[in-house]
Design a protein around this motif. Structure first.
Motif, short mmCIF file in Angstrom:
data_model
loop_
_atom_site.label_atom_id
_atom_site.label_comp_id
_atom_site.label_asym_id
_atom_site.label_seq_id
_atom_site.Cartn_x
_atom_site.Cartn_y
_atom_site.Cartn_z
N ASP A 39 0.79 -1.23 0.00
CA ASP A 39 0.00 0.00 0.00
C ASP A 39 0.82 1.28 0.00
O ASP A 39 0.57 2.19 0.79
CB ASP A 39 -0.97 0.02 1.18
CG ASP A 39 -2.07 -1.00 1.03
OD1 ASP A 39 -2.43 -1.31 -0.12
OD2 ASP A 39 -2.57 -1.48 2.05
N LEU A 40 1.78 1.37 -0.90
CA LEU A 40 2.45 2.66 -1.06
C LEU A 40 1.40 3.66 -1.51
O LEU A 40 0.43 3.29 -2.19
CB LEU A 40 3.56 2.53 -2.10
CG LEU A 40 4.73 1.64 -1.69
CD1 LEU A 40 5.66 1.41 -2.87
CD2 LEU A 40 5.50 2.24 -0.53
N PRO A 41 1.54 4.93 -1.17
CA PRO A 41 0.49 5.91 -1.50
C PRO A 41 0.09 5.92 -2.98
O PRO A 41 -1.06 6.14 -3.31
CB PRO A 41 1.11 7.24 -1.10
CG PRO A 41 2.11 6.89 -0.05
CD PRO A 41 2.64 5.53 -0.43
N TRP A 42 1.02 5.66 -3.86
CA TRP A 42 0.73 5.67 -5.29
C TRP A 42 0.41 4.28 -5.85
O TRP A 42 0.16 4.13 -7.03
CB TRP A 42 1.90 6.28 -6.07
CG TRP A 42 3.19 5.56 -5.86
CD1 TRP A 42 3.69 4.53 -6.60
CD2 TRP A 42 4.13 5.78 -4.82
NE1 TRP A 42 4.88 4.10 -6.09
CE2 TRP A 42 5.18 4.85 -4.98
CE3 TRP A 42 4.21 6.67 -3.74
CZ2 TRP A 42 6.28 4.78 -4.14
CZ3 TRP A 42 5.31 6.60 -2.91
CH2 TRP A 42 6.33 5.67 -3.10
N MET A 43 0.40 3.27 -4.96
CA MET A 43 0.12 1.89 -5.41
C MET A 43 -0.75 1.17 -4.38
O MET A 43 -0.36 0.15 -3.83
CB MET A 43 1.43 1.13 -5.62
CG MET A 43 2.27 1.67 -6.74
SD MET A 43 3.82 0.76 -6.94
CE MET A 43 3.23 -0.69 -7.78
N ARG A 44 -1.91 1.69 -4.10
CA ARG A 44 -2.82 1.04 -3.16
C ARG A 44 -3.22 -0.33 -3.67
O ARG A 44 -3.38 -0.55 -4.87
CB ARG A 44 -4.08 1.88 -2.96
CG ARG A 44 -3.82 3.24 -2.35
CD ARG A 44 -3.74 3.12 -0.86
NE ARG A 44 -3.53 4.44 -0.29
CZ ARG A 44 -2.76 4.66 0.75
NH1 ARG A 44 -2.16 3.66 1.34
NH2 ARG A 44 -2.62 5.87 1.22
N THR A 46 -1.39 -3.02 -3.55
CA THR A 46 -0.23 -3.72 -4.11
C THR A 46 0.64 -4.24 -2.97
O THR A 46 0.88 -3.54 -1.99
CB THR A 46 0.60 -2.78 -5.00
OG1 THR A 46 -0.21 -2.32 -6.07
CG2 THR A 46 1.82 -3.48 -5.57
N GLU A 64 -1.02 -7.44 -7.32
CA GLU A 64 -2.17 -6.54 -7.17
C GLU A 64 -3.24 -7.32 -6.41
O GLU A 64 -3.54 -8.47 -6.76
CB GLU A 64 -2.71 -6.11 -8.53
CG GLU A 64 -1.71 -5.37 -9.38
CD GLU A 64 -1.28 -4.04 -8.80
OE1 GLU A 64 -2.13 -3.34 -8.20
OE2 GLU A 64 -0.10 -3.70 -8.93
#
Length: 130
Positions: A39-44, A46, A64
């Motif tokens: 859950d990186l801010p730009w890859m929720r 994931t 994903e």
């Protein structure tokens, strides 16, 4: 690296990662997580990182998942990066490679109970999914 490996042997893995690993032949009782990010801010949704498998293969993955990491939406990467991993014990100027350290940690954490390499604080854990 040891802290991460111990943490994930003592705590439940995201279910999507657990299931993807099983589908790819990972024996979670004899493998370690070297790195895990979710859950990186730009890859929720994931989950990505690196596993050192029971066969001492370094696997980089990107999965994903559903929001709570329960279901696999897609496996974007599941790559054997063993050949690109520095497993040298003696690197000029830097010492032991990160891969060599990971191999030593896996051998200690996954050694059979009572063996000289066993780390008794972690060998009793199997890695459940949450």
């Amino acid at each position: 690296m040891r802290t991460t490996a111990r943490y994930w042997r003592a705590h439940a893995l995201p279910k999507a990662l657990h299931d993807a690993g099983l589908a790819h032949g990972i024996d979670w009782g004899n493998s370690i997580i070297i790195d895990l990010v979710a859950d990186l801010p730009w890859m929720r949704g994931t989950v990505m990182g690196t596993i050192l498998s029971q066969e001492e293969k370094f696997i980089e993955f990107e999965i994903e998942t559903s929001q709570q990491h329960q279901l696999i939406s897609s496996i974007e990467a599941w790559l054997d990066v063993t050949a690109q991993t520095n497993i040298s014990e003696h690197n000029r100027g830097t010492g032991r490679g990160a891969g060599a350290m990971a191999l030593k940690i896996r051998r200690q954490l996954c050694a059979p109970a009572g063996s000289p390499q066993a780390d008794s604080s972690t060998t009793e854990y199997a890695i459940p999914a949450f």
